[in-house]
Write a protein that holds these residues in place. Structure first.
Motif, PDB file in Angstrom:
ATOM      1  N   PRO A 222      -0.093   4.685  16.005  1.00  0.00           N
ATOM      2  CA  PRO A 222      -0.719   3.425  16.406  1.00  0.00           C
ATOM      3  C   PRO A 222      -2.188   3.315  16.004  1.00  0.00           C
ATOM      4  O   PRO A 222      -2.652   2.224  15.652  1.00  0.00           O
ATOM      5  CB  PRO A 222      -0.553   3.397  17.926  1.00  0.00           C
ATOM      6  N   GLU A 223      -2.950   4.395  16.054  1.00  0.00           N
ATOM      7  CA  GLU A 223      -4.369   4.323  15.702  1.00  0.00           C
ATOM      8  C   GLU A 223      -4.550   3.967  14.239  1.00  0.00           C
ATOM      9  O   GLU A 223      -5.384   3.115  13.877  1.00  0.00           O
ATOM     10  CB  GLU A 223      -5.054   5.651  16.011  1.00  0.00           C
ATOM     11  N   THR A 224      -3.793   4.602  13.364  1.00  0.00           N
ATOM     12  CA  THR A 224      -3.914   4.318  11.932  1.00  0.00           C
ATOM     13  C   THR A 224      -3.430   2.910  11.619  1.00  0.00           C
ATOM     14  O   THR A 224      -4.047   2.201  10.808  1.00  0.00           O
ATOM     15  CB  THR A 224      -3.097   5.337  11.123  1.00  0.00           C
ATOM     16  N   ALA A 225      -2.341   2.486  12.258  1.00  0.00           N
ATOM     17  CA  ALA A 225      -1.834   1.131  12.028  1.00  0.00           C
ATOM     18  C   ALA A 225      -2.862   0.087  12.455  1.00  0.00           C
ATOM     19  O   ALA A 225      -3.093  -0.904  11.750  1.00  0.00           O
ATOM     20  CB  ALA A 225      -0.525   0.932  12.780  1.00  0.00           C
ATOM     21  N   ALA A 226      -3.512   0.315  13.584  1.00  0.00           N
ATOM     22  CA  ALA A 226      -4.532  -0.619  14.056  1.00  0.00           C
ATOM     23  C   ALA A 226      -5.717  -0.651  13.094  1.00  0.00           C
ATOM     24  O   ALA A 226      -6.273  -1.719  12.801  1.00  0.00           O
ATOM     25  CB  ALA A 226      -4.998  -0.226  15.454  1.00  0.00           C
ATOM     26  N   SER A 227      -6.111   0.505  12.610  1.00  0.00           N
ATOM     27  CA  SER A 227      -7.205   0.575  11.653  1.00  0.00           C
ATOM     28  C   SER A 227      -6.860  -0.168  10.371  1.00  0.00           C
ATOM     29  O   SER A 227      -7.678  -0.903   9.812  1.00  0.00           O
ATOM     30  CB  SER A 227      -7.526   2.041  11.340  1.00  0.00           C
ATOM     31  N   PHE A 228      -5.638   0.005   9.900  1.00  0.00           N
ATOM     32  CA  PHE A 228      -5.187  -0.625   8.657  1.00  0.00           C
ATOM     33  C   PHE A 228      -5.192  -2.149   8.780  1.00  0.00           C
ATOM     34  O   PHE A 228      -5.755  -2.856   7.946  1.00  0.00           O
ATOM     35  CB  PHE A 228      -3.790  -0.111   8.306  1.00  0.00           C
ATOM     36  N   PHE A 229      -4.583  -2.665   9.835  1.00  0.00           N
ATOM     37  CA  PHE A 229      -4.516  -4.120   9.989  1.00  0.00           C
ATOM     38  C   PHE A 229      -5.890  -4.706  10.315  1.00  0.00           C
ATOM     39  O   PHE A 229      -6.200  -5.832   9.902  1.00  0.00           O
ATOM     40  CB  PHE A 229      -3.491  -4.487  11.060  1.00  0.00           C
ATOM     41  N   GLY A 230      -6.713  -3.958  11.042  1.00  0.00           N
ATOM     42  CA  GLY A 230      -8.073  -4.420  11.295  1.00  0.00           C
ATOM     43  C   GLY A 230      -8.867  -4.539  10.010  1.00  0.00           C
ATOM     44  O   GLY A 230      -9.634  -5.492   9.810  1.00  0.00           O
ATOM     45  N   TYR A 231      -8.671  -3.586   9.115  1.00  0.00           N
ATOM     46  CA  TYR A 231      -9.360  -3.628   7.819  1.00  0.00           C
ATOM     47  C   TYR A 231      -8.928  -4.855   7.023  1.00  0.00           C
ATOM     48  O   TYR A 231      -9.768  -5.557   6.428  1.00  0.00           O
ATOM     49  CB  TYR A 231      -9.061  -2.358   7.026  1.00  0.00           C
ATOM     50  N   LEU A 232      -7.617  -5.118   6.987  1.00  0.00           N
ATOM     51  CA  LEU A 232      -7.126  -6.252   6.207  1.00  0.00           C
ATOM     52  C   LEU A 232      -7.680  -7.579   6.723  1.00  0.00           C
ATOM     53  O   LEU A 232      -7.965  -8.496   5.938  1.00  0.00           O
ATOM     54  CB  LEU A 232      -5.596  -6.287   6.235  1.00  0.00           C
ATOM     55  N   LYS A 233      -7.868  -7.680   8.043  1.00  0.00           N
ATOM     56  CA  LYS A 233      -8.380  -8.929   8.613  1.00  0.00           C
ATOM     57  C   LYS A 233      -9.867  -9.117   8.330  1.00  0.00           C
ATOM     58  O   LYS A 233     -10.340 -10.254   8.166  1.00  0.00           O
ATOM     59  CB  LYS A 233      -8.144  -8.940  10.127  1.00  0.00           C
ATOM     60  N   ASN A 234     -10.605  -8.027   8.279  1.00  0.00           N
ATOM     61  CA  ASN A 234     -12.067  -8.135   8.204  1.00  0.00           C
ATOM     62  C   ASN A 234     -12.672  -7.828   6.834  1.00  0.00           C
ATOM     63  O   ASN A 234     -13.880  -7.918   6.669  1.00  0.00           O
ATOM     64  CB  ASN A 234     -12.685  -7.170   9.233  1.00  0.00           C
ATOM     65  N   ARG A 235     -11.875  -7.478   5.854  1.00  0.00           N
ATOM     66  CA  ARG A 235     -12.439  -7.091   4.567  1.00  0.00           C
ATOM     67  C   ARG A 235     -13.095  -8.283   3.873  1.00  0.00           C
ATOM     68  O   ARG A 235     -12.631  -9.433   3.960  1.00  0.00           O
ATOM     69  CB  ARG A 235     -11.367  -6.488   3.662  1.00  0.00           C
ATOM     70  N   GLU A 236     -14.158  -7.993   3.197  1.00  0.00           N
ATOM     71  CA  GLU A 236     -14.901  -9.026   2.484  1.00  0.00           C
ATOM     72  C   GLU A 236     -14.385  -9.225   1.068  1.00  0.00           C
ATOM     73  O   GLU A 236     -14.653 -10.249   0.438  1.00  0.00           O
ATOM     74  CB  GLU A 236     -16.387  -8.657   2.423  1.00  0.00           C
ATOM     75  N   TYR A 237     -13.658  -8.223   0.556  1.00  0.00           N
ATOM     76  CA  TYR A 237     -13.210  -8.281  -0.828  1.00  0.00           C
ATOM     77  C   TYR A 237     -11.693  -8.188  -0.891  1.00  0.00           C
ATOM     78  O   TYR A 237     -11.055  -7.589  -0.042  1.00  0.00           O
ATOM     79  CB  TYR A 237     -13.803  -7.111  -1.633  1.00  0.00           C
TER      80      TYR A 237
END
Length: 357
Positions: free
Chosen positions: A241-256
Motif C-alpha cells: 500500500p505505501e508504494t502504491a500510494a506513492s506511485f499514484f500520488g506522483y502521477l497526480k502531482n507531477r509537473e512533467y
C-alpha cells in the motif's frame, strides 16, 4: 553486480568452463530471466527446474531390472539432458540446466545433487557435454525461509551476487511492453525499484516493491481498464500500500509528462512542447529515459530520421552526445546510417568518437 554484468559472466563461463554458476539476490530481481536471456543470446536450449519441489528419487530416476546381467539400473529422469537424451533428439545439443531455489531444497535431496553438480552425472547418466548447470538462490537472511548450504556444496558454485539496477530494468522493460507511467516514476524515484524489508517487517501482508512486481504493474496498466480506485487496490496487492500510494500520488502531482516515443520519431512537432518543458526544466533524468525509448524504436527509416534530426537540434549538447552513445550501445548496426542523417553529427563527430572510444 548488475544483471547486465552477470549475464556477461554467465556467457563466458558457459563458453569456457564447466563451472556451476550460482546467481544470488533478493527476490524478484531477475535471476531466472538472466539465465533465460543468456540461453537466448547463445541460441541454446534452456531447462528450468524448481528444485525445491522435487525429491531425491526424482533426480535418481526409477530402478529397472537388467535381467540379462542380473543387475539394477536406473532410468534417467525425463527432465535431464543426458548424452543419450541429446543423441535421441529429446534435447538440443547445447543448453543451460538451471536448478531454481537450490537453498530451499530439502537436506536429503541436496546430498543427491552432489555428483550432478560436481561430476555432471547422476546414477550412471552423464550430462551432455554441451549442457552446463546454473542455480539460483535467495540470500540466507531472516527474510527468507531457506536452508543453509554447507561449505562442501557452496564450494561447487561460482557465486555471483546481483543487485537491482534501474538502467538494466529500463532496458528490459523497453523490450517487454513498457508502461510510461511506471518508467517515469522509477526514473524520478529510483530507490523504489527494490525495497528490502527489515526482518521484523517480513510478513505475508507486508509487501514491498521489486523489479518483478513493477513488471506485473506495467502489464496491469497496459492491458486492464479499471477505475483508479480499483487499480490502486490491485497495485497495492503487488507492491504494498505505501508504494502504491506513492506511485499514484506522483502521477497526480507531477509537473512533467513523458511524450510518446512513437510520436517523437513520426510526428515530433505534436510533442515538441512536452520536450521543451523537460529541457527548460533541466530534467536530464527524464530526457535520458525519452532517448532510451526512442532508440528502442529506431529502424533507420526516412521519416524517423527526419523527426529525430529536429528533436536532436532542440536538445542541449550533453543530451545530444548521450543519444549517440545510447544508439551505439543498443543498435551498433544502425549507428552510422542514422547518425549521418542528423545535421549535428558532423559538428559533434570528434566528441562522439572520444565518447565511444
Amino acid at each position: 553486480m548488475r544483471i547486465s554484468e552477470a549475464k556477461q559472466c554467465i556467457i563466458e563461463l558457459y563458453k569456457n568452463t564447466d563451472c556451476v554458476t550460482a546467481l544470488v539476490s533478493e527476490r524478484g530481481v531477475g535471476k531466472t530471466s538472466a539465465f533465460q536471456q543468456c540461453a537466448q543470446e547463445l541460441d541454446i536450449g534452456y531447462m528450468g527446474l524448481y528444485a525445491a519441489a522435487m525429491e531425491g528419487p526424482d533426480f535418481m530416476g526409477l530402478p529397472d531390472k537388467d535381467r540379462e546381467k542380473g543387475i539394477t539400473r536406473y532410468l534417467a529422469p525425463q527432465f535431464l539432458p543426458t548424452c543419450t537424451a541429446v543423441a535421441e533428439g529429446i534435447f538440443p545439443e547445447k543448453g543451460l540446466l538451471v536448478l531454481e531455489e537450490i537453498n530451499r531444497v530439502p537436506t536429503d535431496t541436496v546430498s543427491v545433487l552432489y555428483p550432478l553438480l560436481l561430476e555432471r552425472k547422476i546414477n550412471g547418466h552423464q550430462l551432455a557435454e554441451g549442457w552446463k548447470i546454473g542455480v539460483t538462490m535467495n540470500p540466507d537472511t531472516l527474510n527468507y525461509a531457506v536452508n543453509s548450504l554447507d561449505d562442501a556444496m557452496l564450494d561447487r558454485f561460482t557465486a555471483i551476487e546481483i543487485t537491482a539496477n534501474l538502467d538494466d530494468y529500463i532496458t528490459y522493460s523497453l523490450k517487454n511492453g513498457p508502461c510510461d507511467d511506471v518508467l517515469d516514476y522509477l526514473t524520478a524515484c529510483p530507490d523504489m525499484l527494490l525495497r528490502v524489508k527489515k526482518a521484523a517487517d517480513s510478513t505475508a501482508t507486508s509487501k514491498s516493491p521489486t523489479p518483478r512486481g513493477w513488471s506485473r504493474v506495467q502489464q496491469l496498466l497496459n492491458n486492464c481498464s479499471l477505475p483508479e480506485k480499483l487499480m490502486q487496490e490491485l497495485i497495492s496487492g503487488i507492491l504494498g500500500p505505501e508504494t502504491a500510494a506513492s506511485f499514484f500520488g506522483y502521477l497526480k502531482n507531477r509537473e512533467y509528462t513523458i511524450p510518446s516515443a512513437e510520436q517523437l520519431v513520426t510526428d515530433y512537432n505534436a510533442v515538441r512542447p512536452q520536450m521543451a518543458k523537460l529541457t527548460e526544466g533541466g530534467r536530464l533524468d527524464m530526457l535520458s529515459l525519452v532517448l532510451r525509448k526512442v532508440v528502442s524504436l529506431l529502424d533507420g527509416s526516412e521519416i524517423q530520421c527526419k523527426n529525430l534530426d529536429v528533436m536532436l537540434s532542440d536538445l542541449p549538447e550533453e543530451v545530444q552526445l548521450l543519444f549517440f552513445k545510447l544508439l551505439a550501445d543498443a543498435k551498433p548496426e544502425l549507428f552510422l546510417g542514422i547518425a549521418q542523417q542528423t545535421s549535428i553529427f558532423s559538428t559533434l563527430s570528434n566528441q562522439i568518437l572520444q565518447l565511444l572510444s
